[in-house]
Scaffold this motif. Structure first.
Motif, PDB file in Angstrom:
ATOM      1  N   TYR A  44       0.715  -1.124   0.009  1.00 51.04           N
ATOM      2  CA  TYR A  44       0.201   0.168  -0.041  1.00 51.04           C
ATOM      3  C   TYR A  44       0.810   1.700  -0.019  1.00 51.04           C
ATOM      4  O   TYR A  44       0.789   1.801  -0.646  1.00 51.04           O
ATOM      5  N   LYS A  84      -4.984  -0.552  -3.412  1.00 48.60           N
ATOM      6  CA  LYS A  84      -4.945   0.187  -2.315  1.00 48.60           C
ATOM      7  C   LYS A  84      -6.147   0.034  -1.538  1.00 48.60           C
ATOM      8  O   LYS A  84      -6.368  -0.450  -0.461  1.00 48.60           O
ATOM      9  N   ARG A  85      -7.907   0.561  -2.394  1.00 48.55           N
ATOM     10  CA  ARG A  85      -9.025  -0.527  -1.453  1.00 48.55           C
ATOM     11  C   ARG A  85      -8.956  -0.993  -1.111  1.00 48.55           C
ATOM     12  O   ARG A  85      -9.040  -2.027  -0.271  1.00 48.55           O
ATOM     13  N   THR A  87      -7.377  -1.536   1.830  1.00 44.72           N
ATOM     14  CA  THR A  87      -8.250  -0.465   3.073  1.00 44.72           C
ATOM     15  C   THR A  87      -9.089  -1.183   3.210  1.00 44.72           C
ATOM     16  O   THR A  87      -9.561  -2.088   4.841  1.00 44.72           O
ATOM     17  N   ASP A  88      -9.857  -2.191   2.727  1.00 44.42           N
ATOM     18  CA  ASP A  88     -10.747  -2.710   3.498  1.00 44.42           C
ATOM     19  C   ASP A  88     -10.719  -4.020   4.258  1.00 44.42           C
ATOM     20  O   ASP A  88     -11.275  -4.617   4.991  1.00 44.42           O
ATOM     21  N   ASN A 145      -9.956  -2.725   7.739  1.00 45.83           N
ATOM     22  CA  ASN A 145     -11.060  -2.105   8.644  1.00 45.83           C
ATOM     23  C   ASN A 145     -12.117  -3.073   8.938  1.00 45.83           C
ATOM     24  O   ASN A 145     -12.704  -3.002   9.414  1.00 45.83           O
ATOM     25  N   ASP A 161      -0.602   9.180   4.371  1.00 46.10           N
ATOM     26  CA  ASP A 161      -1.575   8.351   3.702  1.00 46.10           C
ATOM     27  C   ASP A 161      -1.858   7.523   4.086  1.00 46.10           C
ATOM     28  O   ASP A 161      -2.578   6.736   4.328  1.00 46.10           O
ATOM     29  N   THR A 162      -0.850   6.422   3.944  1.00 43.86           N
ATOM     30  CA  THR A 162      -0.870   5.198   4.993  1.00 43.86           C
ATOM     31  C   THR A 162      -0.211   5.485   5.923  1.00 43.86           C
ATOM     32  O   THR A 162      -1.538   3.869   6.460  1.00 43.86           O
ATOM     33  N   MET A 187      -4.696   5.898   6.896  1.00 51.17           N
ATOM     34  CA  MET A 187      -5.505   4.456   6.117  1.00 51.17           C
ATOM     35  C   MET A 187      -5.215   3.605   7.697  1.00 51.17           C
ATOM     36  O   MET A 187      -6.278   2.665   7.793  1.00 51.17           O
ATOM     37  N   SER A 206      -7.231   4.897  10.667  1.00 50.44           N
ATOM     38  CA  SER A 206      -8.948   4.495  11.016  1.00 50.44           C
ATOM     39  C   SER A 206      -9.048   2.927  10.692  1.00 50.44           C
ATOM     40  O   SER A 206      -9.898   3.047  10.997  1.00 50.44           O
ATOM     41  N   SER A 207      -7.995   2.254  10.452  1.00 50.35           N
ATOM     42  CA  SER A 207      -7.906   0.606   9.943  1.00 50.35           C
ATOM     43  C   SER A 207      -8.622   0.412  11.724  1.00 50.35           C
ATOM     44  O   SER A 207      -9.085  -0.611  11.758  1.00 50.35           O
ATOM     45  N   GLU A 253      -7.768  11.495  12.856  1.00 48.04           N
ATOM     46  CA  GLU A 253      -8.117   9.670  13.141  1.00 48.04           C
ATOM     47  C   GLU A 253      -7.401   9.057  14.939  1.00 48.04           C
ATOM     48  O   GLU A 253      -8.219   7.689  15.109  1.00 48.04           O
TER      49      GLU A 253
END
Length: 170
Positions: free
Chosen positions: A47, A56-57, A60-61, A64, A86-87, A90, A93-94, A123
């Motif tokens: 990522y 990347k999506r 992320t999913d 998460n 940004d990593t 992410m 956030s996860s 975050e």
């Protein structure tokens, strides 16, 4: 070579080929089991250097949706590495999106909150806020002390966020 080492080498090979279908399939397989040691590290590294937004999506999913509490150690270890902003956002956030319990790492998130930019601090705030009901009074006081010690006369957005976090902890 152990089973974990074999799985890690296989995932590493798949990621290095950058084939969306194979990576997607590998991530779907990971979803159906507790991720083997090193899987999260490989996905985060991919990522961090990839420009492929579709992959990347998927990563992320996957992060998460983690449901294995044992994954928290590896996630926090990745957060502590030198990675792109940004990593980092992410990953943090996860932590709250997965619903896993990161209460044991609340001091780490407080340290990040203090040093991070505004977007990353949001975050961190959310992770701490989602853990606050499981924290002891002593832990809340420790974190509040750290955060109060970092206050400056700055009237930035982060100052308002800092004061809000102190309020949540009290």
């Amino acid at each position: 070579m152990t089973s974990t080492e074999n799985k890690r080498k296989e995932l590493e090979h798949i990621l290095s080929k950058e084939n969306f279908v194979k990576i997607s399939t590998a991530i779907k397989l990971l979803r159906n089991q507790s991720p083997f040691k090193g899987a999260i590290e490989l996905l985060v590294a991919y990522y961090d250097y990839s420009d492929n937004n579709s992959i990347k999506r998927l990563i992320t999913d996957f992060l998460n949706d983690l449901k294995y509490q044992a994954s928290c150690d590896e996630i926090v270890a990745e957060i502590k590495k030198d990675i792109k902003p940004d990593t980092l956002r992410m990953l943090i956030s996860s932590c709250w999106q997965s619903g896993l319990d990161y209460t044991g790492y609340s001091s780490d998130f407080a340290d990040l909150f203090i040093t991070a930019d505004y977007m990353t601090a949001i975050e961190c705030f959310t992770v701490i806020e989602s853990s606050v009901h499981k924290m002891t009074r002593a832990k809340k006081d420790e974190i509040t002390g750290k955060i109060r010690g970092s206050l400056t006369d700055d009237n930035s957005e982060k100052m308002a966020l800092t004061l809000e976090l102190i309020s949540v902890l009290e």
